[in-house]
Scaffold this motif. Sequence first.
Motif, PDB file in Angstrom:
ATOM      1  N   PRO A   1      35.614  49.486  47.789  1.00  0.00           N
ATOM      2  CA  PRO A   1      34.271  49.353  48.359  1.00  0.00           C
ATOM      3  C   PRO A   1      33.487  48.264  47.641  1.00  0.00           C
ATOM      4  O   PRO A   1      33.557  48.136  46.414  1.00  0.00           O
TER       5      PRO A   1
ATOM      6  N   GLY B   1      28.000  52.294  45.531  1.00  0.00           N
ATOM      7  CA  GLY B   1      28.187  53.698  45.826  1.00  0.00           C
ATOM      8  C   GLY B   1      28.796  53.943  47.182  1.00  0.00           C
ATOM      9  O   GLY B   1      29.455  53.079  47.744  1.00  0.00           O
ATOM     10  N   TRP B   2      28.543  55.094  47.707  1.00  0.00           N
ATOM     11  CA  TRP B   2      29.268  55.497  48.908  1.00  0.00           C
ATOM     12  C   TRP B   2      28.816  54.771  50.148  1.00  0.00           C
ATOM     13  O   TRP B   2      29.437  54.843  51.177  1.00  0.00           O
ATOM     14  N   THR B   3      27.730  54.023  50.055  1.00  0.00           N
ATOM     15  CA  THR B   3      27.268  53.306  51.232  1.00  0.00           C
ATOM     16  C   THR B   3      27.986  51.981  51.425  1.00  0.00           C
ATOM     17  O   THR B   3      27.783  51.301  52.408  1.00  0.00           O
ATOM     18  N   ASP B   4      28.826  51.627  50.445  1.00  0.00           N
ATOM     19  CA  ASP B   4      29.480  50.326  50.517  1.00  0.00           C
ATOM     20  C   ASP B   4      30.523  50.255  51.614  1.00  0.00           C
ATOM     21  O   ASP B   4      31.077  51.261  52.038  1.00  0.00           O
ATOM     22  N   THR B   5      30.802  49.041  52.014  1.00  0.00           N
ATOM     23  CA  THR B   5      31.856  48.798  52.987  1.00  0.00           C
ATOM     24  C   THR B   5      33.182  48.691  52.256  1.00  0.00           C
ATOM     25  O   THR B   5      33.277  48.043  51.225  1.00  0.00           O
ATOM     26  N   GLN B   6      34.194  49.341  52.785  1.00  0.00           N
ATOM     27  CA  GLN B   6      35.519  49.254  52.185  1.00  0.00           C
ATOM     28  C   GLN B   6      36.279  48.069  52.762  1.00  0.00           C
ATOM     29  O   GLN B   6      36.373  47.921  53.975  1.00  0.00           O
ATOM     30  N   TYR B   7      36.813  47.253  51.842  1.00  0.00           N
ATOM     31  CA  TYR B   7      37.655  46.135  52.242  1.00  0.00           C
ATOM     32  C   TYR B   7      39.089  46.462  51.863  1.00  0.00           C
ATOM     33  O   TYR B   7      39.351  47.009  50.804  1.00  0.00           O
ATOM     34  N   PHE B   8      39.990  46.106  52.774  1.00  0.00           N
ATOM     35  CA  PHE B   8      41.373  46.523  52.613  1.00  0.00           C
ATOM     36  C   PHE B   8      42.272  45.385  52.166  1.00  0.00           C
ATOM     37  O   PHE B   8      42.068  44.221  52.524  1.00  0.00           O
ATOM     38  N   GLY B   9      43.282  45.758  51.394  1.00  0.00           N
ATOM     39  CA  GLY B   9      44.316  44.812  51.040  1.00  0.00           C
ATOM     40  C   GLY B   9      45.251  44.602  52.223  1.00  0.00           C
ATOM     41  O   GLY B   9      45.168  45.316  53.219  1.00  0.00           O
TER      42      GLY B   9
ATOM     43  N   ILE C   1      48.492  50.964  51.801  1.00  0.00           N
ATOM     44  CA  ILE C   1      47.334  50.068  51.840  1.00  0.00           C
ATOM     45  C   ILE C   1      46.284  50.555  50.847  1.00  0.00           C
ATOM     46  O   ILE C   1      46.007  51.754  50.778  1.00  0.00           O
TER      47      ILE C   1
ATOM     48  N   PHE D   1      40.818  53.023  46.804  1.00  0.00           N
ATOM     49  CA  PHE D   1      41.456  54.062  47.597  1.00  0.00           C
ATOM     50  C   PHE D   1      42.868  53.629  48.002  1.00  0.00           C
ATOM     51  O   PHE D   1      43.110  52.461  48.280  1.00  0.00           O
TER      52      PHE D   1
ATOM     53  N   LEU E   1      44.465  58.982  53.867  1.00  0.00           N
ATOM     54  CA  LEU E   1      44.073  58.805  52.477  1.00  0.00           C
ATOM     55  C   LEU E   1      44.981  59.618  51.564  1.00  0.00           C
ATOM     56  O   LEU E   1      45.171  60.813  51.784  1.00  0.00           O
TER      57      LEU E   1
ATOM     58  N   TYR F   1      45.939  54.406  50.727  1.00  0.00           N
ATOM     59  CA  TYR F   1      46.276  54.998  52.006  1.00  0.00           C
ATOM     60  C   TYR F   1      47.753  54.803  52.292  1.00  0.00           C
ATOM     61  O   TYR F   1      48.391  53.900  51.781  1.00  0.00           O
TER      62      TYR F   1
END
Lengths: 119, 113
Positions: free
Chosen positions: A97, A103-111, A93, A34, A46, A36
């Motif tokens: 996930p 899938g959609w339940t994953d945690t998103q980690y950010f750069g 940014i 993703f 987003l 942002y």
Amino acid sequence: GAVVSQHPSWVICKSGTSVKIECRSLDFQATTMFWYRQFPKQSLMLMATSNEGSKATYEQGVEKDKFLINHASLTLSTLTVTSAHPEDSSFYICSAPQGLAGGWTDTQYFGPGTRLTVL
Amino acid sequence: AQKVTQAQTEISVVEKEDVTLDCVYETRDTTYYLFWYKQPPSGELVFLIRRNSFDEQNEISGRYSWNFQKSTSSFNFTITASQVVDSAVYFCALRDAGGKLIFGQGTELSVKP
């Protein structure tokens, strides 16, 4: 947690030039990433969903031809700001996930983000 | 419509004080996930916690604790004995069924020595 990198961390460019930002998942694969955008003192908005092997999905109001997204592999997505103008100056940014199901339940980690300044 | 509201724009406390950051969400989904992220001055978002809609147990991690109440659609975050290093912007987020994260406006926490 999972590690996501971005390059460059900051860039200054002249108006009219194009800038490429890379987002990499370092220790996991991500079929989806993703992108942002964050203006000073504001929340994250987003811009688009990057899909490996297919076209990106853009949010309403985001110009597809201006913000080109390429998900070249399972660990790399790139955002190219074409013909950049001063109003494109922002903090960009990416996130990916990571989890068990993919899938959609994953945690998103950010750069760590890329600060773009267009002169 | 999906929405996350963090009514507190800025909070300022003195070191060692306890502070609670509020988060209220709106969703029509029966299954959803809530998150808290910390954004220090460097800009990188740091994942703090994830909670699914079926798990209303409160959680404590060191000086951090979270209170999830579905009845009031709230997912509040408390820092006990705050420290200067806790100074940052904190975001609450809701993950919708499509996988997108919807962020609140953020709360800027300033912890003074």
